[in-house]
Design an enzyme around this catalytic site. Structure first.
Site, PDB file in Angstrom:
ATOM      1  N   PHE A  19       1.096  -1.227   0.242  1.00 51.37           N
ATOM      2  CA  PHE A  19      -0.096  -0.091  -0.505  1.00 51.37           C
ATOM      3  C   PHE A  19       0.879   1.562  -0.376  1.00 51.37           C
ATOM      4  CE2 PHE A  19      -2.296  -3.785   2.225  1.00 51.37           C
ATOM      5  CZ  PHE A  19      -3.846  -3.692   1.897  1.00 51.37           C
ATOM      6  N   GLY A  46       3.864  -1.862  10.578  1.00 52.23           N
ATOM      7  CA  GLY A  46       3.600  -2.036   9.621  1.00 52.23           C
ATOM      8  C   GLY A  46       4.129  -2.530   8.693  1.00 52.23           C
ATOM      9  N   SER A 124       2.924  -3.755  18.013  1.00 47.17           N
ATOM     10  CA  SER A 124       3.634  -2.304  18.575  1.00 47.17           C
ATOM     11  C   SER A 124       3.664  -1.766  19.086  1.00 47.17           C
ATOM     12  CB  SER A 124       3.175  -1.273  17.321  1.00 47.17           C
ATOM     13  OG  SER A 124       3.196   0.225  16.907  1.00 47.17           O
ATOM     14  N   HIS A 144      -5.328   1.308  11.223  1.00 46.34           N
ATOM     15  CA  HIS A 144      -5.775   3.417  11.082  1.00 46.34           C
ATOM     16  C   HIS A 144      -6.616   3.507  11.959  1.00 46.34           C
ATOM     17  CE1 HIS A 144      -2.337   2.926   8.602  1.00 46.34           C
ATOM     18  NE2 HIS A 144      -3.331   3.186   7.295  1.00 46.34           N
TER      19      HIS A 144
HETATM   20  N1  SAH Z   1       4.013  -0.423   4.798  1.00 44.91           N
HETATM   21  C1  SAH Z   1       3.217  -1.061   4.169  1.00 44.91           C
HETATM   22  C2  SAH Z   1       1.240  -0.742   4.550  1.00 44.91           C
HETATM   23  C3  SAH Z   1       1.739  -1.242   6.090  1.00 44.91           C
HETATM   24  S1  SAH Z   1      -0.267  -1.787   6.126  1.00 44.91           S
HETATM   25  C4  SAH Z   1       3.242  -1.053   3.075  1.00 44.91           C
HETATM   26  O1  SAH Z   1       4.199  -0.411   2.067  1.00 44.91           O
HETATM   27  O2  SAH Z   1       2.583  -1.783   2.134  1.00 44.91           O
HETATM   28  C5  SAH Z   1      -0.297  -1.917   8.105  1.00 44.91           C
HETATM   29  C6  SAH Z   1       0.037  -3.535   8.782  1.00 44.91           C
HETATM   30  O3  SAH Z   1      -0.108  -2.822  10.252  1.00 44.91           O
HETATM   31  C7  SAH Z   1      -0.551  -4.177   8.647  1.00 44.91           C
HETATM   32  O4  SAH Z   1       0.162  -5.008   8.125  1.00 44.91           O
HETATM   33  C8  SAH Z   1      -0.895  -5.143   9.921  1.00 44.91           C
HETATM   34  O5  SAH Z   1      -0.721  -6.405  10.148  1.00 44.91           O
HETATM   35  C9  SAH Z   1      -0.228  -4.251  10.509  1.00 44.91           C
HETATM   36  N2  SAH Z   1      -0.800  -3.707  12.628  1.00 44.91           N
HETATM   37  C10 SAH Z   1      -2.001  -2.769  12.289  1.00 44.91           C
HETATM   38  N3  SAH Z   1      -1.912  -2.655  13.818  1.00 44.91           N
HETATM   39  C11 SAH Z   1      -0.457  -3.243  14.066  1.00 44.91           C
HETATM   40  C12 SAH Z   1      -0.012  -3.380  15.629  1.00 44.91           C
HETATM   41  N4  SAH Z   1      -1.061  -2.651  16.881  1.00 44.91           N
HETATM   42  N5  SAH Z   1       1.043  -3.915  15.763  1.00 44.91           N
HETATM   43  C13 SAH Z   1       1.543  -4.019  14.935  1.00 44.91           C
HETATM   44  N6  SAH Z   1       0.937  -4.425  13.853  1.00 44.91           N
HETATM   45  C14 SAH Z   1       0.011  -3.642  13.307  1.00 44.91           C
HETATM   46 MG    MG Z   2      -0.105   3.080   4.921  1.00 38.15          MG
END
Ligand code: SAH
Ligand code: MG
Length: 214
Positions: A19, A46, A124, A144
């Site tokens: 993304f 992420g 996280s 998000h």
């Molecule tokens: N940076 C990526 C997109 C990240 S999508 C790119 O360039 O394509 C968001 C990611 O955050 C997902 O894989 C999801 O599993 C992770 N995520 C969401 N909440 C989280 C949390 N609390 N701790 C760790 N990872 C999390």
């Molecule tokens: Mg993003």
């Protein structure tokens, strides 16, 4: 001129699931290259399938530091089955849950960047609690919802070293363009007095630590 990733990284980036649009990816790379000069790790929240991780890893390699990326690899709310950003290819059929770790590893392998990345599988805020050191850059691109974005900010922003960068993705001041949680932490960072905005490329915002706190 802004630093750009090498051709192998760029090709792997464009081929990777994820993304991160190219324009914003190039801005992320430029920020990572600048921050890497501090000689501290570059930290991402992420990882997903490694698309943006590649850029941090390339910048880390060039500067002789390392990229650390945190994800539980079970996907965000909007990536679950039935939701807008779901990809059935990243479901583990045995457990019936998303698992983006295999695709993540393939992405890094294809780019030849495995040895410049430490992948942490975990939540996280939990990882932040046991992470003692300072980092040169924090890239917030995890969940998000307000709960997740706030947890990422509170967990990781304090670890950005003086002169280091806080980069936030999916910042949409206009609610018509997207969810507001990343925008709210962006506003919070500016209001804290600890961070000053240095660039904005579409929804990617780069802030520098110019004072203490968060
Ligand atoms: N940076 C990526 C997109 C990240 S999508 C790119 O360039 O394509 C968001 C990611 O955050 C997902 O894989 C999801 O599993 C992770 N995520 C969401 N909440 C989280 C949390 N609390 N701790 C760790 N990872 C999390
Ligand atoms: Mg993003």
């Amino acid at each position: 001129m802004a630093a750009v990733p090498g051709p192998q990284t760029l090709a792997a980036f464009e081929a990777a699931k994820g993304f991160m649009p190219v324009r914003e990816g190039l801005a992320l790379y430029a920020a990572a290259a600048e921050a890497a000069a501090l000689g501290l790790p570059l930290l991402e929240v992420g990882s997903y399938c490694g698309r943006s991780t590649l850029l941090l890893a390339d910048a880390a390699r060039a500067a002789g530091t390392v990229a650390v990326t945190v994800d539980h690899h079970r996907g965000s709310e909007e990536q679950q089955p039935g939701w807008e950003y779901h990809d059935p290819e990243v479901v583990d059929p045995e457990v019936g849950l998303m698992d983006t770790l295999p695709a993540f590893r393939r992405t890094l392998h294809a780019a030849g960047l495995e040895e410049h990345v430490i992948a942490v599988v975990g939540r996280s805020p939990q990882v932040a609690r046991v992470w003692a050191g300072q980092v040169g850059l924090v890239f917030v691109d995890g969940g998000h919802t307000d709960e997740h974005a706030t947890g990422d900010y509170e967990g990781w922003a304090p670890k950005v070293a003086e002169g280091g960068l806080l980069v936030i993705h999916d910042v949409f001041p206009d609610p018509a363009d997207g969810g507001q949680a990343p925008y709210r932490i962006h506003q919070r960072a500016l209001a804290s007095g600890a961070f000053t905005e240095v660039s904005a490329t579409d929804s990617l915002r780069v802030l520098r630590r110019t004072g203490p706190g968060s």
